[in-house]
Write a protein that holds these residues in place. Structure first.
Motif, PDB file in Angstrom:
ATOM      1  N   GLY A  47       0.996  -1.409   0.113  1.00 28.82           N
ATOM      2  CA  GLY A  47      -0.157   0.096  -0.071  1.00 28.82           C
ATOM      3  C   GLY A  47       1.055   1.419   0.062  1.00 28.82           C
ATOM      4  N   LEU A  51       1.080   4.184  -2.575  1.00 26.56           N
ATOM      5  CA  LEU A  51       0.778   5.677  -2.430  1.00 26.56           C
ATOM      6  C   LEU A  51       2.008   6.333  -2.908  1.00 26.56           C
ATOM      7  CD1 LEU A  51      -0.801   7.475  -0.603  1.00 26.56           C
ATOM      8  CD2 LEU A  51       0.476   6.776   1.113  1.00 26.56           C
ATOM      9  N   LEU A  54       1.113   7.061  -6.435  1.00 24.22           N
ATOM     10  CA  LEU A  54      -0.132   8.037  -6.694  1.00 24.22           C
ATOM     11  C   LEU A  54       0.513   9.435  -6.394  1.00 24.22           C
ATOM     12  CD1 LEU A  54      -2.966   6.309  -4.819  1.00 24.22           C
ATOM     13  CD2 LEU A  54      -2.931   7.008  -7.100  1.00 24.22           C
ATOM     14  N   ARG A  61      -4.088  14.303  -3.669  1.00 22.81           N
ATOM     15  CA  ARG A  61      -3.806  13.192  -2.828  1.00 22.81           C
ATOM     16  C   ARG A  61      -4.833  13.410  -2.086  1.00 22.81           C
ATOM     17  NH1 ARG A  61       2.192  14.996  -0.690  1.00 22.81           N
ATOM     18  NH2 ARG A  61       2.919  15.084  -2.845  1.00 22.81           N
ATOM     19  N   VAL A  64      -5.999   8.969   3.022  1.00 20.43           N
ATOM     20  CA  VAL A  64      -5.430   7.520   3.386  1.00 20.43           C
ATOM     21  C   VAL A  64      -5.260   7.395   4.800  1.00 20.43           C
ATOM     22  CG1 VAL A  64      -3.245   6.391   2.774  1.00 20.43           C
ATOM     23  CG2 VAL A  64      -3.966   7.978   1.183  1.00 20.43           C
ATOM     24  N   LEU A  71      -3.379  -0.414   4.454  1.00 18.77           N
ATOM     25  CA  LEU A  71      -3.535   1.122   4.121  1.00 18.77           C
ATOM     26  C   LEU A  71      -4.975   1.339   3.544  1.00 18.77           C
ATOM     27  CD1 LEU A  71      -0.848   2.206   4.947  1.00 18.77           C
ATOM     28  CD2 LEU A  71      -0.494   3.141   2.341  1.00 18.77           C
ATOM     29  N   LEU A  73      -6.871   3.322   1.254  1.00 17.92           N
ATOM     30  CA  LEU A  73      -7.009   4.238   0.095  1.00 17.92           C
ATOM     31  C   LEU A  73      -8.502   4.756  -0.133  1.00 17.92           C
ATOM     32  CD1 LEU A  73      -4.120   2.429  -1.807  1.00 17.92           C
ATOM     33  CD2 LEU A  73      -3.644   4.515  -0.888  1.00 17.92           C
ATOM     34  N   ALA A  75     -11.142   6.271  -2.471  1.00 24.41           N
ATOM     35  CA  ALA A  75     -11.024   6.173  -3.905  1.00 24.41           C
ATOM     36  C   ALA A  75     -12.859   6.687  -4.563  1.00 24.41           C
ATOM     37  CB  ALA A  75     -10.923   4.827  -4.447  1.00 24.41           C
ATOM     38  N   LEU A 141      -5.868   4.010  -9.754  1.00 27.25           N
ATOM     39  CA  LEU A 141      -5.072   2.509  -8.841  1.00 27.25           C
ATOM     40  C   LEU A 141      -4.687   1.739  -9.462  1.00 27.25           C
ATOM     41  CD1 LEU A 141      -7.983   3.146  -5.946  1.00 27.25           C
ATOM     42  CD2 LEU A 141      -5.367   3.631  -5.825  1.00 27.25           C
TER      43      LEU A 141
END
Length: 178
Positions: A47, A51, A54, A61, A64, A71, A73, A75, A141
């Motif tokens: 994860g 990140l 990303l 950002r 998270v 993690l 995330l 979305a 992702l």
């Protein structure tokens, strides 16, 4: 000749974990998983690699959190339904399994998010700051996962991420029911 006294190095001051702004807290309180956001839960180290991808390539950002070694995330809505199929397609075309199982939470699912009162309930890495945070979609992702997996494969297989053993934990892969 005497040696000079060695003074202990002071420990660095702990960096406080980010907390949601009032607007972000209102969003969390009023939002529903699947309608306002989906959550993709990834094993901790993988994860973090996602990140990093990303943050280095994406336009924003989103929220998270870290919770129990994973993690979370946040979305865009619909990501939980679409991402597993995209990952299967990508892995089928490569003929390998480099991406660990992700837990995809969407419509009707409930997720636990940190409230910041204890370390046991997790913590925010990026706390929600507004009522309209940037949330990555399934395609963003997908490519972050692919790049993170390829980077990890270059370092050799890491048992904690890629092995299928669950070490006695009750882990349910909800992505398979979609």
């Amino acid at each position: 000749m005497t040696e000079p006294a060695v003074l202990p190095t002071p420990a660095p001051a702990p960096v406080p974990a980010p907390t949601p702004t009032p607007s972000g807290a209102r969003w969390l309180a009023s939002a529903r998983c699947g309608t306002d956001f989906d959550v993709i839960s990834a094993p901790g180290l993988f994860g973090r690699r996602v990140l990093e991808r990303l943050w280095s390539a994406a336009p924003g950002r989103g929220p998270v959190a870290a919770y129990r070694g994973r993690l979370l995330l946040f979305a865009a809505p619909g990501t939980a339904a679409r991402l597993p199929a995209l990952l299967r397609w990508e892995e089928w075309s490569r003929g390998t399994r480099l991406i660990p199982p992700l837990l995809c939470h969407g419509v009707g699912d409930v997720v636990t998010v940190p409230d910041g009162t204890t370390a046991a309930d997790g913590h925010w890495l990026v706390a929600p700051e507004s009522r309209h945070p940037w949330l990555p979609g399934p395609e963003v992702l997908l490519w972050a996962c692919v790049r993170a997996a390829r980077e990890g494969a270059g370092r050799g297989r890491e048992k904690a991420i890629f092995a299928d053993d669950r070490r006695g934990a009750n882990v349910y892969d909800v992505s398979r029911r979609r």
